[in-house]
Scaffold this motif. Structure first.
Motif, PDB file in Angstrom:
ATOM      1  N   THR A   1      73.088  13.828  27.908  1.00 24.38           N
ATOM      2  CA  THR A   1      71.745  14.548  28.038  1.00 24.38           C
ATOM      3  C   THR A   1      72.025  16.084  27.629  1.00 24.38           C
ATOM      4  O   THR A   1      70.853  16.485  27.160  1.00 24.38           O
ATOM      5  CB  THR A   1      71.881  14.346  29.606  1.00 24.38           C
TER       6      THR A   1
ATOM      7  N   SER B   1      83.635  12.375  32.236  1.00 22.56           N
ATOM      8  CA  SER B   1      83.563  11.110  32.291  1.00 22.56           C
ATOM      9  C   SER B   1      82.358  10.244  32.038  1.00 22.56           C
ATOM     10  O   SER B   1      81.129  10.812  31.729  1.00 22.56           O
ATOM     11  CB  SER B   1      83.836  10.632  33.934  1.00 22.56           C
TER      12      SER B   1
ATOM     13  N   GLN C   1      64.103  11.192  36.942  1.00 23.75           N
ATOM     14  CA  GLN C   1      63.314  10.344  37.955  1.00 23.75           C
ATOM     15  C   GLN C   1      63.755   8.842  38.016  1.00 23.75           C
ATOM     16  O   GLN C   1      63.258   8.458  36.623  1.00 23.75           O
ATOM     17  CB  GLN C   1      61.871  10.573  37.754  1.00 23.75           C
TER      18      GLN C   1
ATOM     19  N   LYS D   1      76.914  14.045  29.209  1.00 26.42           N
ATOM     20  CA  LYS D   1      77.338  14.705  28.001  1.00 26.42           C
ATOM     21  C   LYS D   1      76.130  14.461  26.791  1.00 26.42           C
ATOM     22  O   LYS D   1      75.667  15.674  26.348  1.00 26.42           O
ATOM     23  CB  LYS D   1      78.594  14.314  27.536  1.00 26.42           C
TER      24      LYS D   1
ATOM     25  N   VAL E   1      71.588  15.581  37.024  1.00 27.92           N
ATOM     26  CA  VAL E   1      72.707  15.392  36.262  1.00 27.92           C
ATOM     27  C   VAL E   1      73.415  16.626  35.653  1.00 27.92           C
ATOM     28  O   VAL E   1      74.468  16.656  35.336  1.00 27.92           O
ATOM     29  CB  VAL E   1      72.161  14.468  34.897  1.00 27.92           C
TER      30      VAL E   1
ATOM     31  N   HIS F   1      85.424  11.271  24.209  1.00 30.18           N
ATOM     32  CA  HIS F   1      86.030  10.933  25.298  1.00 30.18           C
ATOM     33  C   HIS F   1      87.492  11.341  25.020  1.00 30.18           C
ATOM     34  O   HIS F   1      88.437  11.173  26.058  1.00 30.18           O
ATOM     35  CB  HIS F   1      85.994   9.283  25.457  1.00 30.18           C
TER      36      HIS F   1
HETATM   37  N1  LIG Z   1      66.082   8.645  30.960  1.00 31.33           N
HETATM   38  C1  LIG Z   1      66.964   8.091  31.999  1.00 31.33           C
HETATM   39  N2  LIG Z   1      66.480   7.891  33.278  1.00 31.33           N
HETATM   40  C2  LIG Z   1      67.335   8.071  34.323  1.00 31.33           C
HETATM   41  N3  LIG Z   1      68.659   8.147  34.365  1.00 31.33           N
HETATM   42  C3  LIG Z   1      69.072   8.597  33.188  1.00 31.33           C
HETATM   43  C4  LIG Z   1      68.218   8.608  32.015  1.00 31.33           C
HETATM   44  N4  LIG Z   1      69.131   8.992  31.051  1.00 31.33           N
HETATM   45  C5  LIG Z   1      70.353   9.167  31.442  1.00 31.33           C
HETATM   46  N5  LIG Z   1      70.298   8.893  32.836  1.00 31.33           N
HETATM   47  C6  LIG Z   1      71.479   8.843  33.568  1.00 31.33           C
HETATM   48  O1  LIG Z   1      71.948  10.158  33.813  1.00 31.33           O
HETATM   49  C7  LIG Z   1      73.363  10.180  33.846  1.00 31.33           C
HETATM   50  C8  LIG Z   1      73.903  10.970  32.601  1.00 31.33           C
HETATM   51  O2  LIG Z   1      73.741  10.246  31.288  1.00 31.33           O
HETATM   52  P1  LIG Z   1      74.213  10.600  30.021  1.00 31.33           P
HETATM   53  O3  LIG Z   1      74.078   9.327  28.978  1.00 31.33           O
HETATM   54  O4  LIG Z   1      73.868  11.888  29.663  1.00 31.33           O
HETATM   55  O5  LIG Z   1      75.830  10.489  30.253  1.00 31.33           O
HETATM   56  P2  LIG Z   1      77.085  10.620  29.151  1.00 31.33           P
HETATM   57  O6  LIG Z   1      78.284  11.647  29.811  1.00 31.33           O
HETATM   58  O7  LIG Z   1      76.614  10.739  27.692  1.00 31.33           O
HETATM   59  O8  LIG Z   1      77.924   9.120  29.469  1.00 31.33           O
HETATM   60  P3  LIG Z   1      78.623   8.033  28.318  1.00 31.33           P
HETATM   61  O9  LIG Z   1      79.954   8.885  28.144  1.00 31.33           O
HETATM   62  O10 LIG Z   1      78.732   6.849  29.098  1.00 31.33           O
HETATM   63  O11 LIG Z   1      77.779   7.901  26.949  1.00 31.33           O
HETATM   64  C9  LIG Z   1      73.773   8.574  33.749  1.00 31.33           C
HETATM   65  O12 LIG Z   1      73.946   8.397  35.222  1.00 31.33           O
HETATM   66  C10 LIG Z   1      72.372   7.986  33.247  1.00 31.33           C
HETATM   67  O13 LIG Z   1      72.379   6.696  33.995  1.00 31.33           O
END
Ligand SMILES: Nc1ncnc2c1ncn2[C@@H]1O[C@H](COP(=O)(O)OP(=O)(O)OP(=O)(O)O)[C@@H](O)[C@H]1O
Length: 232
Positions: free
Chosen positions: A50, A43, A16, A48, A24, A204
């Motif tokens: 999450t 990307s 949210q 990832k 996600v 990455h």
């Molecule tokens: N607590 C949160 N509330 C709202 N959006 C969030 C929250 N945590 C992460 N997001 C969003 O969820 C998406 C996934 O985030 P995540 O950190 O899991 O990605 P990632 O693939 O690990 O990115 P990176 O490679 O840049 O670290 C992103 O768009 C991020 O902005």
């Protein structure tokens, strides 16, 4: 009882964000046998971390099932989840998060002290693990006296000292040059073989991802898994 260390079915995660809902993870399925390793690539912002946090019981999915060692972790209370983490999981981060005022061996012994081992037994086990990561000779040094690669080795020893079934690593070599990053992935392979620990590593770098057994591509909330070309 099967030997799956991870079993996820139809995992969804919606954040949210103010008045917006951000989906996600969209129906992620994942199965990993004990001893298998998996790299998660995708990307920036693809989800990832999450996914890694859900596997690590540090976050919960919006819906779906996430079982670690056949345990539906979302059904555990917060206290039970912490005990589950201490028993079954190890974590490695991009920035090692070592305690700077403690020596390498004291850092590695810390999770065992938290588990209630005596200081002597914890030190013996910590030294053994430092030997496995090739750092026995640097055991009394503080992190400030170690190189970046050596600090990551200490962090790996700390993650493994409790003999977890599964280690979750978020960009563990993001802070290292390529040569040192390759050495860390070689070490992960060695430790996987000798301890049968499963590793799930977010990176990455596709070349590094290929050093693990399987690669999972996260794109638009979906996970696609491919066997890597790497032959150990
Ligand atoms: N607590 C949160 N509330 C709202 N959006 C969030 C929250 N945590 C992460 N997001 C969003 O969820 C998406 C996934 O985030 P995540 O950190 O899991 O990605 P990632 O693939 O690990 O990115 P990176 O490679 O840049 O670290 C992103 O768009 C991020 O902005």
């Amino acid at each position: 009882m099967n030997d799956l260390v991870i079993s996820c079915e139809n995992l969804n995660k919606v954040y949210q964000d103010g008045s917006n809902q951000v989906a996600v993870l969209k129906g992620v399925d994942l199965a990993l046998q004990q001893g298998e390793m998996l790299a998660i690539v995708g990307s920036s912002g693809s989800g990832k971390s999450t996914l890694l946090h859900i596997l690590g019981t540090l976050d919960t999915a919006t819906s779906g099932s996430a079982k670690i060692k056949n345990q539906e972790v979302a059904k555990l209370s917060r206290t039970e989840q912490a005990a589950f983490r201490n028993k079954n999981l190890g974590f490695i981060y991009q920035f090692h998060h070592l305690l700077m005022e403690f020596s390498a061996v004291e850092n590695v012994a810390m999770p065992l002290l938290i588990k209630g081992l005596s200081a002597k037994a914890a030190k013996v086990a910590a030294l053994e693990m430092l030997e496995k990561v090739g750092l026995a000779h640097r055991s009394s040094h503080k992190p400030s006296a170690l190189s970046g690669g050596e600090r990551q080795r200490v962090a790996i020893a700390r993650a493994l000292v409790t003999k977890p079934a599964l280690v979750l690593a978020d960009e563990p070599t993001g802070n290292l040059d390529k040569q040192n990053a390759i050495k860390i992935y070689d070490l992960i392979n060695e430790l996987n073989k000798s301890l049968n620990t499963s590793f799930v590593v977010v990176t990455h770098d596709l070349e590094l991802a290929d050093k693990l057994g399987k690669i999972a591509y996260l794109d638009d909330g979906k996970l696609t898994i491919k066997e890597s070309q790497h032959v150990a």
